[in-house]
Design an enzyme around this catalytic site. Sequence first.
Site, PDB file in Angstrom:
ATOM      1  N   CYS A  88      -8.753  35.353   2.653  1.00 35.97           N
ATOM      2  CA  CYS A  88      -8.018  34.087   2.716  1.00 35.97           C
ATOM      3  C   CYS A  88      -6.602  34.433   3.157  1.00 35.97           C
ATOM      4  CB  CYS A  88      -8.074  33.333   1.391  1.00 35.97           C
ATOM      5  SG  CYS A  88      -7.398  34.210  -0.042  1.00 35.97           S
ATOM      6  N   GLY A  89      -5.678  33.501   3.043  1.00 35.46           N
ATOM      7  CA  GLY A  89      -4.338  33.780   3.544  1.00 35.46           C
ATOM      8  C   GLY A  89      -3.691  34.962   2.848  1.00 35.46           C
TER       9      GLY A  89
ATOM     10  N   GLY B  76      -5.328  36.546   0.098  1.00 33.33           N
ATOM     11  CA  GLY B  76      -6.369  37.334  -0.566  1.00 33.33           C
ATOM     12  C   GLY B  76      -6.481  36.995  -2.045  1.00 33.33           C
TER      13      GLY B  76
ATOM     14  N   HIS C 238     -13.208  54.539  -7.848  1.00 31.29           N
ATOM     15  CA  HIS C 238     -12.999  54.315  -9.287  1.00 31.29           C
ATOM     16  C   HIS C 238     -13.560  52.988  -9.791  1.00 31.29           C
ATOM     17  CE1 HIS C 238      -9.398  57.317  -9.818  1.00 31.29           C
ATOM     18  NE2 HIS C 238     -10.439  57.848  -9.203  1.00 31.29           N
ATOM     19  N   ASN C 239     -13.626  51.990  -8.936  1.00 32.02           N
ATOM     20  CA  ASN C 239     -13.996  50.645  -9.403  1.00 32.02           C
ATOM     21  C   ASN C 239     -15.354  50.165  -8.906  1.00 32.02           C
ATOM     22  OD1 ASN C 239     -10.718  50.433  -8.539  1.00 32.02           O
ATOM     23  ND2 ASN C 239     -11.243  50.119 -10.680  1.00 32.02           N
TER      24      ASN C 239
HETATM   25  C1  RB5 Z   1      -4.466  28.412   2.273  1.00 34.25           C
HETATM   26  O1  RB5 Z   1      -3.290  27.848   2.738  1.00 34.25           O
HETATM   27  C2  RB5 Z   1      -4.163  29.506   1.254  1.00 34.25           C
HETATM   28  O2  RB5 Z   1      -3.698  28.935   0.082  1.00 34.25           O
HETATM   29  C3  RB5 Z   1      -5.370  30.367   1.021  1.00 34.25           C
HETATM   30  O3  RB5 Z   1      -5.795  30.915   2.223  1.00 34.25           O
HETATM   31  C4  RB5 Z   1      -5.203  31.531   0.080  1.00 34.25           C
HETATM   32  O4  RB5 Z   1      -4.099  32.297   0.433  1.00 34.25           O
HETATM   33  C5  RB5 Z   1      -5.254  31.242  -1.363  1.00 34.25           C
HETATM   34  O5  RB5 Z   1      -5.136  32.106  -2.214  1.00 34.25           O
END
Ligand code: RB5
Length: 144
Positions: free
Chosen positions: A67-68, A70, A100-101
């Site tokens: 995601c943006g 993570g 380790h994980n």
């Molecule tokens: C999207 O704008 C953003 O909030 C999403 O990609 C992510 O970073 C969330 O944790």
Amino acid sequence: MRNIIVGSDHGGFDLKEECRLFLLKDTAYNVFDQGVYDKKSADYPDIAKKVSLAILSGEYEKGILICGSGIGMSITANRFKGIRAALCHDLYTARLSRQHNDANILVMGGRVTGAGLAMEMVEIFLNTEFEGARHKRRIDMIDC
Ligand code: RB5
């Protein structure tokens, strides 16, 4: 063939595509793309849940979620018992997440990590063995 599943929201779309195409070049991998398939605004929990359940089903060996930042993907995926999603930012954390994980999902931030570094992290994540021993005992302590 090694079955790998990848997924992202809009914030991770570009990097997810980089990862997907990178893995497709290697015939050892069978890559399933859980989406998203474009940069329209999307909800990261939907994708994180689908990828987590797919891994828990046993169909896929490992996953990659982006995601943006993570953060949303890792928070969501780690709600699932048996998922060990590691938000990594460099080669060291990618390697340690395996040694380790025993992480089964690599999480990255599409707005954080550049493609060149990310591909090396993917390579390390997918090819580093879990060391077991005391690390296994600690992992067993997580779900109790
Ligand atoms: C999207 O704008 C953003 O909030 C999403 O990609 C992510 O970073 C969330 O944790």
